[in-house]
Motif scaffolding. Structure first.
Motif, short mmCIF file in Angstrom:
data_model
loop_
_atom_site.label_atom_id
_atom_site.label_comp_id
_atom_site.label_asym_id
_atom_site.label_seq_id
_atom_site.Cartn_x
_atom_site.Cartn_y
_atom_site.Cartn_z
N VAL A 1 0.95 -1.09 -0.14
CA VAL A 1 0.14 0.63 -0.45
C VAL A 1 0.72 0.79 0.06
CG1 VAL A 1 -1.64 1.46 1.06
CG2 VAL A 1 -1.62 -1.49 1.27
N LEU A 2 0.62 2.08 -0.64
CA LEU A 2 1.18 3.46 -0.55
C LEU A 2 0.45 4.46 -0.10
CD1 LEU A 2 2.44 3.30 -4.76
CD2 LEU A 2 4.15 2.27 -2.70
N ASP A 3 1.33 6.07 -0.20
CA ASP A 3 0.80 7.24 0.74
C ASP A 3 0.47 7.47 -0.70
OD1 ASP A 3 0.42 9.74 0.90
OD2 ASP A 3 0.33 8.69 2.83
N SER A 4 -1.16 7.98 -1.33
CA SER A 4 -1.74 8.59 -2.25
C SER A 4 -1.04 9.96 -2.36
CB SER A 4 -3.04 8.89 -2.30
OG SER A 4 -3.31 7.22 -2.19
N ALA A 5 -0.22 10.47 -1.51
CA ALA A 5 0.29 11.59 -1.88
C ALA A 5 2.02 12.12 -2.38
CB ALA A 5 -0.31 12.56 -0.63
N PHE B 1 4.34 0.39 4.66
CA PHE B 1 4.05 -0.44 5.14
C PHE B 1 5.89 -0.38 5.98
CE2 PHE B 1 1.38 -3.90 2.58
CZ PHE B 1 0.17 -3.45 3.34
N SER B 2 6.62 0.41 5.28
CA SER B 2 7.68 0.87 6.21
C SER B 2 7.86 2.50 6.48
CB SER B 2 8.91 0.70 4.73
OG SER B 2 8.89 -0.62 3.66
N ASP B 3 8.54 1.92 7.34
CA ASP B 3 9.09 3.08 8.32
C ASP B 3 9.93 4.19 7.49
OD1 ASP B 3 6.93 3.83 10.35
OD2 ASP B 3 7.89 2.08 11.61
N ALA B 4 10.05 5.43 7.86
CA ALA B 4 11.61 6.08 7.29
C ALA B 4 12.76 5.76 7.73
CB ALA B 4 11.78 7.94 7.84
N ASP B 5 12.91 4.73 9.12
CA ASP B 5 14.58 4.27 8.41
C ASP B 5 14.21 3.90 8.63
OD1 ASP B 5 12.35 2.45 10.40
OD2 ASP B 5 12.87 3.00 12.42
N GLY B 6 13.39 2.58 7.13
CA GLY B 6 13.38 1.17 6.68
C GLY B 6 12.80 0.10 7.80
#
Length: 445
Positions: free
Chosen positions: A260-264, A270-275
């Motif tokens: 699932v992607l963030d539309s914006a 499914f992954s946080d900024a740190d991976g």
């Protein structure tokens, strides 16, 4: 009628247009119209009850679902699905239609509308599902007698496969003429097919699709099945998408990879900024754990489907999850954070692709919406777990009917109608006396 559609038909000198919808089984229904009539009408009308056909052409009582008068619905062409039919003798186009009521609202019994409904729930939260199906199917010798077991066809070598040939290049090459033409048809049909492999069964193949939007992929799978069957007929063989066509061979699945992607931002939620894996990732898994069993009727919709879902036959009988664990119904492939995804291994290839996509995405959505927590991942074999999924079609009907959250997501009227269609199929099947019964009961009981 959209000008781009007019241009498409004119530039390719199209004579006729196949106007199609998918019924609950996934069978293409509709009309073939001359180009000029298609352009002048701009839409197609069909009885709503067409959506309720069983696989053998019967219908349950339509009154609760379409009313006493068996009214029409309006079928509106979706320009994004317009294609030329590559195997047609003349210049023929095909376009998939959306089913609408006369007030413009979607017909809730339509499988494409059910998937659109689920995708709208994702869109409301700023999410965009991405899916990639893997489709297994068998090539079999032609046979006019349904009472005879299916057998692999003759290849270029003049021999049938005598054993299992997993990932064999030579076994695929034995059917080069078929696959070369299929590849050409898929390219002309814009189906986005990526990889071809030989699967475990004799004559069993697998095609992988490039990942993309769930509705677009469902359309492509819907059209791909027809392309494979048409190509096989041109080469004097059959192609079957039965879940379990041969007793001693593995069944055929449609594994669905999903993220699932963030539309914006386009980021994988499914992954946080740190991976690392996000909380939503685990909620999604928990949703599949909790709701895949009651959704099984949409992932295993025929009596034959449950012959595939058996232990030690390369098919799951559980809803455990694990990292790179193919014995689990829910597998997490090894991947980079950007591509972190979940693979649902329960669906058979005999599904209606719109409903299978809708069902698995609905399960994950409920997990994320409700913040569900998954069990611990399974590190060992899960083959010993065999009581988490319905064991037969009748059991699956009961489980879906009793699941209120899925009914709310997919539509209560649709769920009731789908269950009735499947009950009628099961009743018809149950009247058949099998060869096993004649062999073992006729003179012994």
């Amino acid at each position: 009628m959209n000008q781009a559609m007019r241009d498409f038909l004119r530039e390719r000198n199209i004579h006729e247009v196949e106007c199609v919808i998918a019924d609950m089984t996934g069978i293409a229904r509709g009309k073939i119209l001359p180009k000029d009539l298609f352009l002048s009408e701009g839409e197609m009308r069909l009885p709503k009850s067409v959506l309720l056909n069983t696989v053998n052409g019967e219908q349950p009582n339509n009154l609760p679902y379409v009313g006493a008068t068996d009214p029409d619905m309006i079928c509106v062409p979706d320009l994004a699905t317009l294609r030329q039919v590559p195997w047609a003798a003349e210049s023929v186009a095909l376009v998939i239609h959306d089913c609408q009521n006369f007030d413009g609202s979607p017909v809730g019994l339509s499988p494409r509308a059910v998937l659109r409904k689920v995708l709208a729930l994702y869109a409301e939260r700023g999410w965009q599902p991405v899916v990639a199906p893997e489709m297994e199917f068998y090539l079999v010798a032609r046979s006019a007698n349904p009472h005879e077991p299916l057998v692999p066809p003759l290849g270029r070598s003049g021999k049938t496969e005598s054993g299992r040939q997993s990932y064999s290049i030579d076994a695929v090459n034995d059917f080069d003429p078929f696959f070369l033409e299929l590849s050409s048809f898929c390219k002309q049909h814009s189906l986005g097919v990526e990889t071809l492999i030989h699967e475990a069964g004799a004559g069993q193949m697998e095609i992988n699709f490039s990942h993309g939007d769930a509705l677009e992929l469902a359309d492509r799978v819907f059209l791909f099945k027809r392309a494979v069957r048409e190509t096989a007929l041109r080469h004097g063989i059959f192609a079957t998408f039965m879940a379990k066509p041969m007793e001693a061979e593995p069944g055929s699945a449609m594994h669905i990879h999903q993220s699932v992607l963030d539309s914006a931002t386009g980021a994988n939620i499914f992954s946080d900024a740190d991976g690392g894996a996000s909380a939503l990732f685990f909620h999604y898994i928990a949703g599949l754990e909790k709701y895949t069993a009651p959704a099984t009727l949409l992932l295993a919709p025929h009596v034959n489907s449950y012959r595939r879902l058996s232990r030690f036959m390369s098919a799951p009988t559980n809803v455990h999850w694990g990292y790179d664990n193919r014995t689990c119904g829910i597998r997490i492939p090894n991947s980079a954070p950007l591509n972190r995804r979940v693979e649902n291994r329960v669906p058979g290839v005999d599904v209606n692709p719109y409903l299978a996509m809708a069902a698995t995405l609905a399960c994950g959505y409920l997990g994320m919406r409700d913040g569900l927590t998954p069990s611990e991942p399974t590190a060992d074999s899960a083959e010993h777990v065999h009581d988490q999924l319905p064991r037969n079609l009748e059991d699956a009907i009961v489980r879906l009917r009793e699941c209120q959250p899925l009914g709310e997501i997919l539509g209560e009227l649709f769920v009731q109608a789908f269950c009735e269609v499947k009950e009628l199929e099961f009743a018809t099947y149950s009247r058949v006396i099998s060869s096993w019964e004649r062999e073992h009961l006729m003179l012994l009981v």
